[in-house]
Design an enzyme around this catalytic site. Sequence first.
Site, PDB file in Angstrom:
ATOM      1  N   ASP A   4       0.831  -1.198   0.000  1.00 29.81           N
ATOM      2  CA  ASP A   4       0.000   0.000   0.000  1.00 29.81           C
ATOM      3  C   ASP A   4       0.873   1.258   0.000  1.00 29.81           C
ATOM      4  OD1 ASP A   4      -2.700   1.187   0.332  1.00 29.81           O
ATOM      5  OD2 ASP A   4      -1.924   1.855   2.262  1.00 29.81           O
ATOM      6  N   GLU A  47       1.592  -0.399  -5.032  1.00 23.86           N
ATOM      7  CA  GLU A  47       0.665   0.663  -5.416  1.00 23.86           C
ATOM      8  C   GLU A  47       1.509   1.922  -5.592  1.00 23.86           C
ATOM      9  OE1 GLU A  47      -3.251   3.106  -3.767  1.00 23.86           O
ATOM     10  OE2 GLU A  47      -1.715   2.408  -2.374  1.00 23.86           O
TER      11      GLU A  47
END
Length: 518
Positions: A206, A264
Amino acid sequence: MELVPVADWWRDAVFYQVYVRSYADANGDGVGDLDGIRGRLDHLVALGVDALWLTPFFTSPMVDHGYDVADPRDVDPIFGDLAAFDRLLAAAHDVGIKVTIDVVPNHTSSQHPWFVEALASPPGSAARARYHFVDGHGPDGSEPPNNWPSIFGGPAWTRVPDGQWYLHLFAPEQPDLNWDNPEVAEDLARTLRFWLDRGVDGFRVDVAHGLAKPAGLPDMHTEGVHLLRSEDDDPRFDNDGVHDVHRLIRSVLDEYPDRMAVGEVWVRDNERLRLYVRPDELHFAFNFRLTEARWRADELTEAIEQSLETVRGTGTPTCWVWSNHDVKRHVSRFGDGLVGQRRARAAALLQLALPGIAFVYNGDELGLPSVEPPDEALTDPTWERSGHVERGRDNCRIPLPWSAGEPPYGFSPPEVDTWLPMPAGWSPLAADVQRLDASSMLSLYRAALELRGKHPGLSGDLTWLDAPAGCLAFRRDGGLTCVVNVTNKPVPLPPGEVVLSSVPVTGDLPGDATAWLT
């Protein structure tokens, strides 16, 4: 059965993103859970995906629906427990599906033991050094240390009673970790090994471009700033120190055969994005250009070409995605209604014909649109943080409809309110309806994934072909040609046999349609 190790199995895999809260509810409380995923594995087997990506299911107060992690090595009771995770992992492996999970290294929950200790400790303490605690500006330190905005609205700083401020790029309940502190790296390595030892096949990292912060925490320009994307002069993101974190992650993964990490990475500059997939860093990275492209041939072609250019010469595959839990679903981006559905069908065949890795977001295969809940039902922290200006991402997180009827369409028992309300009129989109309809979106995805897995024409790189105005066409090295008509008028197809199309084809290719030919 135990999955047979396959080197670099992920290179052309189709991943299915499970937003755990919204996939399937096994215990009837209106929230999706791990046992719910296990109970609906048959849907994923029939769909033909290779791997799952599970969004966070860790212990959390759920301010940001699990991305505020209080314990990264346990399961939140709302989703089950570690035994439920082990059951899901074993069941998925038994049917040949890999399982990857989120890891959230940029921040913790404010209820994480570390942050609780930091608040109880004085300025300059070792406990505070795990985060970014800084004195404020102004004669009494009452102004934030810099002008950084939070992704969710408002300032990225919160002041504590003793006068210091702490950094949170997201909600105040998500304090940013200080990656200059070796304890932070040691804890992440422990978390990675905890899940790898349980048998997970990899991680989605993330905010992979956010972790490192620049020395001195300088001010930034704030006009027109994108929520997550790194701009050239945005000091919050894409600092060089982030690559040390990815080298750490890779070094741990290299201890375990056939495991992977995808980042990401909201970085548009090709040269900067390419740094994240160096041989000692991430195995691959999301390229979000397709999520930002309009349904125009020039923009789609540019997005594809720039994505290919980013990894050219690296040996790393490109990663294609239309939708996820952070962006408006592409059915709605492309026009909603019948137009959006038709274009989404064409988009599915475009994505699955491209070389590399494809990510399908849960509900893509059903053609779900984005649906705005009423104001009182909104749960995304952006709604409150923006002063009710930005509605947030709830619209793309509505639970999946499994059976025809009235809401909640088999997601939960009829008398239970789902965590986000499900709209009326979704019976035609329900999985059990589409399963029996050979012309449905679900049937199209199934057919495309089956061909993708076995057709020799879908191999190798692509070569662009001449195409009519408003169209794009390419041929894979294996021989399959993909033609996408982005106009509203039929266009002639090149010679060849149509093996799959997004709409029936009897001659020319209709508007807003894609065909695969050999």
